[in-house]
Design a protein around this motif. Sequence first.
Motif, short mmCIF file in Angstrom:
data_model
loop_
_atom_site.label_atom_id
_atom_site.label_comp_id
_atom_site.label_asym_id
_atom_site.label_seq_id
_atom_site.Cartn_x
_atom_site.Cartn_y
_atom_site.Cartn_z
N ARG A 3 56.00 57.54 64.26
CA ARG A 3 57.03 56.79 63.61
C ARG A 3 57.53 55.67 64.50
NH1 ARG A 3 54.23 60.27 62.38
NH2 ARG A 3 54.83 61.05 64.40
N ASP A 99 54.79 66.47 63.02
CA ASP A 99 56.05 66.08 62.38
C ASP A 99 56.78 67.30 61.82
OD1 ASP A 99 56.28 63.39 62.88
OD2 ASP A 99 55.08 62.80 61.15
N THR A 138 61.77 62.75 62.69
CA THR A 138 61.18 61.51 62.17
C THR A 138 61.58 61.31 60.72
OG1 THR A 138 59.18 62.67 61.50
CG2 THR A 138 59.20 61.75 63.71
#
Length: 219
Positions: A3, A99, A138
């Motif tokens: 990100r 993530d 993120t």
Amino acid sequence: MNRRRPTLLAALTLTAAAALTLSACGSDDKPASDNDKIAGADTGTEPSKSPSESAPAEPDRPKIELPTDVTYEFEWDKTGDPVKDAVLHDAEQRIRAVDLAIAEQNALHEAYRFYSEGEAAAGSQKYIQEFIDHKARTTGVTRYYQEDLNVKDDGTASLVYCEDQSKAFNKFIETGKTDVKDVSPDSYVLYASTLRKNEKGVWVTERLVSERGSAKCQP
């Protein structure tokens, strides 16, 4: 697998498992020290099977359910080759799994450890821990493109690709605040990874290096 989060902390400018840097003349990686290894991380020394051998039964893969504000645009082409497509699929799942570990604030999450081993797994643990320490995760859309995949006869593969972080950011869990930054050349990152087909038939990432602001990835 990242990100737009270059100012949360210096260490957070690296993407998932990218604890090493890709130099202009090639990878400058080195073996991880004992302190860099996580419990249960495979060092990749076991002989690998050829992709041409019969595939084992499909393993029980971890379920990856991310927050709705974490999305991706994978522009990787389907090759029609079952081995190459399997490599791309598992590389994509590793990105999602990191993530997920960040979102669930778990530096030893089983999902990313399923898709990475050795140096890559150790790098992911450090990377995820930075987010945990800052109570952040993120958010946004991350794009992956310009992949270059080479599968070798020894059961390993190399995958180079670009990442666009211009629409992805840090989000602080306690406040819900999103750290939005202006787009710059550093929003685009080049990755070079090494994968190996393990005994479960999963293409695990063993090594991942990055070059932020790479000219190859600029729009």
